[in-house]
Scaffold this active site. Sequence first.
Site, short mmCIF file in Angstrom:
data_model
loop_
_atom_site.label_atom_id
_atom_site.label_comp_id
_atom_site.label_asym_id
_atom_site.label_seq_id
_atom_site.Cartn_x
_atom_site.Cartn_y
_atom_site.Cartn_z
N GLN A 32 0.87 -1.17 0.00
CA GLN A 32 0.00 0.00 0.00
C GLN A 32 0.90 1.22 0.00
O GLN A 32 1.39 1.64 1.04
CB GLN A 32 -0.90 -0.04 1.24
CG GLN A 32 -1.71 -1.33 1.38
CD GLN A 32 -2.83 -1.45 0.35
OE1 GLN A 32 -3.56 -0.51 0.11
NE2 GLN A 32 -2.94 -2.62 -0.30
N ALA A 55 -11.58 3.09 4.44
CA ALA A 55 -10.65 2.15 3.82
C ALA A 55 -9.87 2.78 2.66
O ALA A 55 -10.15 3.91 2.25
CB ALA A 55 -11.41 0.93 3.35
N HIS A 56 -8.94 2.01 2.11
CA HIS A 56 -8.05 2.54 1.08
C HIS A 56 -8.79 3.00 -0.18
O HIS A 56 -9.73 2.37 -0.62
CB HIS A 56 -6.96 1.55 0.70
CG HIS A 56 -7.39 0.16 0.41
ND1 HIS A 56 -6.48 -0.80 0.02
CD2 HIS A 56 -8.59 -0.45 0.47
CE1 HIS A 56 -7.13 -1.94 -0.15
NE2 HIS A 56 -8.38 -1.75 0.11
N ASN A 57 -8.33 4.12 -0.71
CA ASN A 57 -8.85 4.68 -1.96
C ASN A 57 -10.29 5.19 -1.87
O ASN A 57 -10.90 5.51 -2.88
CB ASN A 57 -8.72 3.67 -3.11
CG ASN A 57 -7.27 3.37 -3.46
OD1 ASN A 57 -6.66 2.50 -2.86
ND2 ASN A 57 -6.72 4.12 -4.39
#
Lengths: 348, 348, 348
Positions: free
Chosen positions: C201, C242-244
């Site tokens: 990540q 969460a991511h993105n």
Amino acid sequence: MLAFNAQQVALMIQGKVEGDATVEVTQFGKIEEAKQGEISFLANPKYEEFLYSTKASIIIINDSQVLKEKISATLIRVPDAYAAFATLLTKYQELKAANMVGIQTPSFIAPSAKLGAQNFIGAFAAISENVQLGENVKVYPNVFIGENVQIGNNVTIHPGVVIYFDCKIGNNVTIHAGSIIGSDGFGFAPKADGSFQKVPQLGNVVIEDDVEIGSNTTIDRATIGSTIIRKGVKLDNLIQVAHNAEVGNNTVIAAQTGISGSTKIGKNVMVGGQVGFAGHISIADGTKLAAQSGVTKTIKTPNQTLTGHPAADHTTALRSQVYVKNLPELEKRVKELEILVQQLSKKG
Amino acid sequence: MLAFNAQQVALMIQGKVEGDATVEVTQFGKIEEAKQGEISFLANPKYEEFLYSTKASIIIINDSQVLKEKISATLIRVPDAYAAFATLLTKYQELKAANMVGIQTPSFIAPSAKLGAQNFIGAFAAISENVQLGENVKVYPNVFIGENVQIGNNVTIHPGVVIYFDCKIGNNVTIHAGSIIGSDGFGFAPKADGSFQKVPQLGNVVIEDDVEIGSNTTIDRATIGSTIIRKGVKLDNLIQVAHNAEVGNNTVIAAQTGISGSTKIGKNVMVGGQVGFAGHISIADGTKLAAQSGVTKTIKTPNQTLTGHPAADHTTALRSQVYVKNLPELEKRVKELEILVQQLSKKG
Amino acid sequence: MLAFNAQQVALMIQGKVEGDATVEVTQFGKIEEAKQGEISFLANPKYEEFLYSTKASIIIINDSQVLKEKISATLIRVPDAYAAFATLLTKYQELKAANMVGIQTPSFIAPSAKLGAQNFIGAFAAISENVQLGENVKVYPNVFIGENVQIGNNVTIHPGVVIYFDCKIGNNVTIHAGSIIGSDGFGFAPKADGSFQKVPQLGNVVIEDDVEIGSNTTIDRATIGSTIIRKGVKLDNLIQVAHNAEVGNNTVIAAQTGISGSTKIGKNVMVGGQVGFAGHISIADGTKLAAQSGVTKTIKTPNQTLTGHPAADHTTALRSQVYVKNLPELEKRVKELEILVQQLSKKG
């Protein structure tokens, strides 16, 4: 690690030694897993088989326990093995805590902060101006205590806890690692352009005596006045208590539950995990809430057991679940009626 | 920031350079957003248009990629651009970690703690008595590691993590910031007066090899024995694992899920976000649970996909949702039948 | 503690003093609870009775307020008492913050880090290489700021916050205690043997201007690119992003809500507590989501109010709840129809 021999343990729990009284233990273990140097207990008859195979060095057993085989471990007999074991665990932790005294360096203690006797301040703890700590307060490393915070006697604050300014903590309180006491309540007033104006949060959090708070729980300070956690409350991990909320005496709340702003939970309430409470409602004393319930309205009748979202009487809710499960069957019955009625109509 | 030229990158991923092999990059970027000095990749044909407009200095592309226009960036061709990019990211992180060695000051390391080779201890980290760290352990600033904790090789512990006494961490484990390992399980015995007596929590947490734990997750120590996170488990952020729970090999759990006490999750289980598990149940290997499910009973049949509260077979649950949605229609049909039957009765 | 007399307070809120202008206050209090030395206000007529019994030393009241009895406290009259009180609270906090300047020791500031004017760096804060802080940045004790992090002006970072490398924070941002910005997204690719391969990540988190983030909230870095919190967003405690993911301008999200990977929340959205969003969906501007909703699909129509799991139109969902509640009654009606139709069939 502290070490005790069987004679010393027997004294602590008022038991009778059978076997070698000089054998030493340094750890606690489950009877089915215990290794040499560990002490275990047998209370539940279901586990009796392990009494003959365990490697524990000392086993606490009930006076009434009859032995079917010879046992190599030293036994300590007591009227109630489970209660005696719990007593032993508590005494062990008290002894350990009593050994933890002094100030590790570096730590940051503001000149105006007042520390009581028998205190422990861990490395990298920061204690701000005008903080008052009672006696026997254990502050672990990396704790932050803000200005004017008052803390009573016999309090343990685990690593990484943050207590914002002006909060008050009673006696015999334990706060586990990473919990945040007194962060700003979530208050924003909408502006004409769609953005938000912060409403300053200048109240505090008051935690009364005999409260235990789990890890990474958050309790927000009141806008004005106090967010209050009453005497004897037990909060689990990752719980959210919003501004101006109040949790009543001896209420127990499981992990990941959220209490919205200004909501008042009564006394002796039991709340399961992941429950949500809407804001500005009150919950009657003795209410029991099943895990994942959502409480949207005030509950006036005490001692009810509720479940679901919105939370309803447990029996009614379970019955609803059964009816929903049987819906395909009900639809089929309606379909059959429609066919029958159509046939009857034609005949008629 | 580390810098690499196209030739060096090509060596790391065994690719062929097309264009200026001396151009340097220091950052990774998405092809549609990348700027000069960044490296990107093209794997998904959907994004091909960006190949001709991106400002990335280097682009990794598939051997099979046909160019429709001239491209100013340096290209690196490989059999599988996505896999090569992932390899590159991994190597980059390994290089960065290898550079992180030594002890920042001030930090607190108890005299009896044992540190392995290639370790990093960040500023304001506190490492207690009898702690054992393996090789290549990276302890970031503000971490607390309690007495007797054992940690294996190749472990990264991010800032603010707290590991309570007696816990055991395996090899190749990563714990993200703010997570709490080994805080007290939530155990209180009711007393006659409505208050509660704490049940001492003297077990520990065991985390096996190849586990990754997200940020602000809490894993409570066992009452006696161990709370166990098995080999290969991946836990997301803000998860609660209660005392004496066990999570099986290679199980993956999304954020904000809660596991109650003594519950045993099987192997290769996949759990969505905000799921709740009741206590003292077990979940079969290969179970898949949709987000926000509530699991109230033991699941014995492996490899089922479940959803809802209480968790039920996914297909059945979706069908129930449709039936509930159609309830107004069903009620209307019953009403019509009642009218028809009344008319028929009168005729009859 | 700062002290002000009635004359000074009146100047700050442009009010008129009635009574002793020299009386001093050091605290804020609710009118029904305020003690001597505290300042309070009366805006809601419901609380008028307390105007005559409060022990507050100063009370801010509306110009229009008619007094029924003599009052011992000093009064400050303004056109809008509530607005004036909020102004006063804000000015008080600004004054307090302005007094907080300098570097407490020990703290860890990497040689390449750049600090702006009027900064405060608390004890045991760790600031890594290439960090850039703007002006009037307050970094409380035990904060960790990773490499290359950029922070704007007028930013407050409360104790125990962790900001991972490469993240960017705008101007006028407040992050409450224990929140984690930029920990790894939850990305793992399944391998043939059932274990998982980590997907590195390497993106970051971008937090724009005027954002406030509660305590113990987690915002994961993007796999590539950025997880983005847009201008004016307000996040409560214990939220997972969460991511993105992306949260649009002026969106407000209550505690314990979770947003899955790559999901895009629009502008001016209002989200209740404990809501869950599936991954890779988008939510239209102006959507309102009730607490504990589960959003599984993209919401295209703006400004809807939704509730339940899966989230549905609020009115429809409430109607469904009523129908479910009435299911036993509906089943009874079907049963009666079956009996009647059977009787009719026999007759026929």
